[in-house]
Design a protein around this motif. Structure first.
Motif, PDB file in Angstrom:
ATOM      1  N   HIS A 112      16.840   2.023 -12.530  1.00 35.21           N
ATOM      2  CA  HIS A 112      16.687   3.177 -13.324  1.00 35.21           C
ATOM      3  C   HIS A 112      16.905   4.449 -12.580  1.00 35.21           C
ATOM      4  CE1 HIS A 112      14.167   5.548 -16.244  1.00 35.21           C
ATOM      5  NE2 HIS A 112      13.406   6.086 -15.053  1.00 35.21           N
ATOM      6  N   THR A 113      16.612   4.599 -11.206  1.00 39.49           N
ATOM      7  CA  THR A 113      17.012   5.114 -10.174  1.00 39.49           C
ATOM      8  C   THR A 113      17.638   4.297  -9.136  1.00 39.49           C
ATOM      9  OG1 THR A 113      15.313   5.656  -8.926  1.00 39.49           O
ATOM     10  CG2 THR A 113      15.377   7.067 -10.742  1.00 39.49           C
ATOM     11  N   ARG A 114      18.622   4.949  -8.051  1.00 44.86           N
ATOM     12  CA  ARG A 114      19.401   4.072  -7.109  1.00 44.86           C
ATOM     13  C   ARG A 114      18.179   3.774  -6.102  1.00 44.86           C
ATOM     14  NH1 ARG A 114      22.285   7.986  -4.105  1.00 44.86           N
ATOM     15  NH2 ARG A 114      23.110   6.009  -2.940  1.00 44.86           N
ATOM     16  N   GLY A 115      17.313   4.564  -5.855  1.00 43.49           N
ATOM     17  CA  GLY A 115      16.464   4.262  -4.546  1.00 43.49           C
ATOM     18  C   GLY A 115      14.883   4.068  -5.352  1.00 43.49           C
ATOM     19  N   HIS A 116      14.831   3.415  -6.430  1.00 48.80           N
ATOM     20  CA  HIS A 116      13.498   3.147  -7.044  1.00 48.80           C
ATOM     21  C   HIS A 116      12.800   2.057  -6.230  1.00 48.80           C
ATOM     22  CE1 HIS A 116      10.217   1.991  -9.735  1.00 48.80           C
ATOM     23  NE2 HIS A 116      10.481   2.627 -10.383  1.00 48.80           N
ATOM     24  N   ILE A 117      11.482   2.382  -5.669  1.00 49.19           N
ATOM     25  CA  ILE A 117      10.552   1.638  -4.996  1.00 49.19           C
ATOM     26  C   ILE A 117       9.535   1.064  -5.825  1.00 49.19           C
ATOM     27  CG2 ILE A 117       9.175   1.327  -2.897  1.00 49.19           C
ATOM     28  CD1 ILE A 117      11.869   1.419  -1.993  1.00 49.19           C
ATOM     29  N   SER A 118       9.275  -0.327  -5.841  1.00 52.21           N
ATOM     30  CA  SER A 118       7.902  -0.908  -6.165  1.00 52.21           C
ATOM     31  C   SER A 118       7.110  -1.059  -5.136  1.00 52.21           C
ATOM     32  CB  SER A 118       8.142  -1.774  -7.248  1.00 52.21           C
ATOM     33  OG  SER A 118       8.824  -1.779  -8.263  1.00 52.21           O
ATOM     34  N   TYR A 119       5.985  -1.102  -5.218  1.00 50.20           N
ATOM     35  CA  TYR A 119       4.967  -1.324  -4.059  1.00 50.20           C
ATOM     36  C   TYR A 119       4.198  -2.268  -4.619  1.00 50.20           C
ATOM     37  CZ  TYR A 119       6.333   3.529  -2.961  1.00 50.20           C
ATOM     38  OH  TYR A 119       7.214   4.720  -2.609  1.00 50.20           O
ATOM     39  N   TYR A 120       4.188  -3.380  -3.673  1.00 51.55           N
ATOM     40  CA  TYR A 120       3.173  -4.617  -3.794  1.00 51.55           C
ATOM     41  C   TYR A 120       2.026  -4.326  -2.786  1.00 51.55           C
ATOM     42  CZ  TYR A 120       2.170  -9.455  -3.430  1.00 51.55           C
ATOM     43  OH  TYR A 120       1.641 -10.748  -3.466  1.00 51.55           O
ATOM     44  N   VAL A 121       1.061  -4.523  -3.378  1.00 56.72           N
ATOM     45  CA  VAL A 121      -0.348  -4.243  -2.573  1.00 56.72           C
ATOM     46  C   VAL A 121      -1.215  -5.459  -2.241  1.00 56.72           C
ATOM     47  CG1 VAL A 121      -2.278  -2.861  -2.293  1.00 56.72           C
ATOM     48  CG2 VAL A 121      -0.240  -1.731  -3.163  1.00 56.72           C
ATOM     49  N   THR A 122      -1.634  -6.231  -1.306  1.00 52.55           N
ATOM     50  CA  THR A 122      -2.294  -7.199  -1.056  1.00 52.55           C
ATOM     51  C   THR A 122      -3.434  -6.877  -0.223  1.00 52.55           C
ATOM     52  OG1 THR A 122      -1.290  -7.647   0.897  1.00 52.55           O
ATOM     53  CG2 THR A 122      -0.627  -8.829  -1.180  1.00 52.55           C
ATOM     54  N   GLY A 123      -4.731  -7.412  -0.599  1.00 48.53           N
ATOM     55  CA  GLY A 123      -5.908  -6.930   0.274  1.00 48.53           C
ATOM     56  C   GLY A 123      -6.549  -8.237   1.015  1.00 48.53           C
ATOM     57  N   LYS A 124      -8.070  -8.308   0.726  1.00 45.79           N
ATOM     58  CA  LYS A 124      -8.747  -9.747   1.534  1.00 45.79           C
ATOM     59  C   LYS A 124      -8.347 -10.720   0.594  1.00 45.79           C
ATOM     60  CE  LYS A 124     -12.558  -6.839   3.159  1.00 45.79           C
ATOM     61  NZ  LYS A 124     -14.122  -6.952   2.833  1.00 45.79           N
ATOM     62  N   GLU A 125      -8.742 -11.964   1.290  1.00 50.19           N
ATOM     63  CA  GLU A 125      -8.291 -13.074   0.384  1.00 50.19           C
ATOM     64  C   GLU A 125      -8.840 -13.091  -1.090  1.00 50.19           C
ATOM     65  OE1 GLU A 125      -9.086 -17.868   1.571  1.00 50.19           O
ATOM     66  OE2 GLU A 125      -8.877 -16.520   3.283  1.00 50.19           O
ATOM     67  N   GLU A 126      -9.893 -12.557  -1.331  1.00 49.17           N
ATOM     68  CA  GLU A 126     -10.577 -12.643  -2.859  1.00 49.17           C
ATOM     69  C   GLU A 126      -9.626 -11.801  -3.587  1.00 49.17           C
ATOM     70  OE1 GLU A 126     -13.268 -10.324  -0.292  1.00 49.17           O
ATOM     71  OE2 GLU A 126     -12.275 -11.795  -0.118  1.00 49.17           O
ATOM     72  N   ASP A 127      -8.933 -10.623  -3.228  1.00 49.16           N
ATOM     73  CA  ASP A 127      -8.337  -9.725  -3.867  1.00 49.16           C
ATOM     74  C   ASP A 127      -7.201 -10.166  -4.789  1.00 49.16           C
ATOM     75  OD1 ASP A 127     -10.084  -7.287  -3.422  1.00 49.16           O
ATOM     76  OD2 ASP A 127      -9.076  -7.010  -1.476  1.00 49.16           O
ATOM     77  N   VAL A 128      -7.019 -10.034  -6.065  1.00 45.34           N
ATOM     78  CA  VAL A 128      -5.809 -10.418  -6.503  1.00 45.34           C
ATOM     79  C   VAL A 128      -4.738  -9.222  -6.426  1.00 45.34           C
ATOM     80  CG1 VAL A 128      -4.756 -10.712  -8.753  1.00 45.34           C
ATOM     81  CG2 VAL A 128      -7.110 -11.428  -8.585  1.00 45.34           C
ATOM     82  N   PRO A 129      -3.462  -9.829  -5.760  1.00 49.09           N
ATOM     83  CA  PRO A 129      -2.506  -8.759  -5.550  1.00 49.09           C
ATOM     84  C   PRO A 129      -1.937  -7.929  -6.579  1.00 49.09           C
ATOM     85  CG  PRO A 129      -1.593 -11.039  -5.456  1.00 49.09           C
ATOM     86  CD  PRO A 129      -3.162 -11.096  -5.751  1.00 49.09           C
ATOM     87  N   ALA A 130      -1.393  -6.597  -6.170  1.00 49.41           N
ATOM     88  CA  ALA A 130      -0.962  -5.861  -7.358  1.00 49.41           C
ATOM     89  C   ALA A 130       0.328  -5.391  -7.134  1.00 49.41           C
ATOM     90  CB  ALA A 130      -1.975  -4.622  -7.646  1.00 49.41           C
TER      91      ALA A 130
END
Length: 258
Positions: A112-130
């Motif tokens: 979509h753009t040359r430098g597009h970044i997606s951000y993968y976020v994790t937390g505590k063990e019980e947190d579902v990543p996003a």
């Protein structure tokens, strides 16, 4: 981890990502800074980071203003994307921390753009990543190939993002879900999951509710752009390879008037 969608403009989403232990927050694509600051105030959090997915004005256009309103805020964006107001250019694989419990991984997802970044976020063990996918991956769709090729979009969608854990919640940059699912049915009219999700999405929108988040698992089942490895889908669009099928489905979507 708490995630708060902030609807902006006509159909954009900004997001607050909150570390509940420290009450520190990041914001993804704060195109309307005042709305974002209002949400931060409501949740009693301190904004520390701006995570910009790509340079288009409806994603990066609020960066300079939010820097004025929140002195010292750090603004992240792809190193080759010329993001407005960027203080910290990112490469694929760079890692950030937010508060005491959250970790952010930068994934280069170009096309979509040359430098597009997606951000993968994790937390505590019980947190579902996003994962915050900007305009690379939408619910049941993908962004237009403005600055890249079908090969790059295949890598971004079907390799990089598809390799994330299946329960990962997907937060995209726009509310395009109903139209995307209507189009997906033209590609796979027999895909029962697409029909079911379309009915659900229409009810959500009629009630004034968002259709995000999706999950990586749901996208693998309903998003034609992430299903191009399937021989039966390739056959439906008259192609012999995943990349050709991706190119053809994008061409059809660009010309579709649903």
């Amino acid at each position: 981890m708490k995630i708060v969608p902030v609807p902006c403009l006509e159909d954009n989403y900004s997001y607050l990502i909150i570390d509940e232990s420290s009450k520190e927050a990041a914001v993804v694509d704060p195109v309307e800074p005042q709305k974002v600051l209002q949400a931060a105030h409501e949740y009693g959090v301190h904004l520390k980071l701006v995570l910009t997915t790509h340079h288009h004005w409806d994603h990066a256009g609020g960066n300079e203003k939010i820097k004025q309103l929140v002195p010292g805020i750090e603004v992240y964006g792809g190193s080759v994307d010329n993001v407005k107001g960027c203080t910290h250019p990112l490469q694929n694989g760079d890692r950030l921390s937010l508060g005491s419990d959250l970790a952010v991984l930068a994934l280069h997802t170009p096309c979509h753009t040359r430098g597009h970044i997606s951000y993968y976020v994790t937390g505590k063990e019980e947190d579902v990543p996003a994962v915050f996918t900007g305009d690379t991956l939408f619910v049941a769709g993908c962004g237009k190939f403005f600055e890249g090729t079908a090969e790059q979009m295949y890598q971004s969608l079907c390799v990089t993002l598809a390799s994330l854990p299946k329960p990962t919640r997907v937060y995209c940059g726009h509310e395009y879900t109903v139209k995307n699912l209507q189009f997906a049915l033209t590609v796979e009219p027999d895909n029962v999951r697409v029909g079911q999700k379309l009915s659900w999405a229409q009810h959500q929108r009629q009630a004034g509710l968002p259709t995000i988040p999706s999950t990586i698992d749901e996208e693998m089942e309903t998003n034609p752009f992430m299903r191009v490895d399937l021989p039966e889908l390739q056959g439906r669009v008259g192609c012999q390879s995943a990349i050709d099928a991706l190119q053809e489905i994008r061409r059809q979507k660009d010309n579709w008037r649903g």
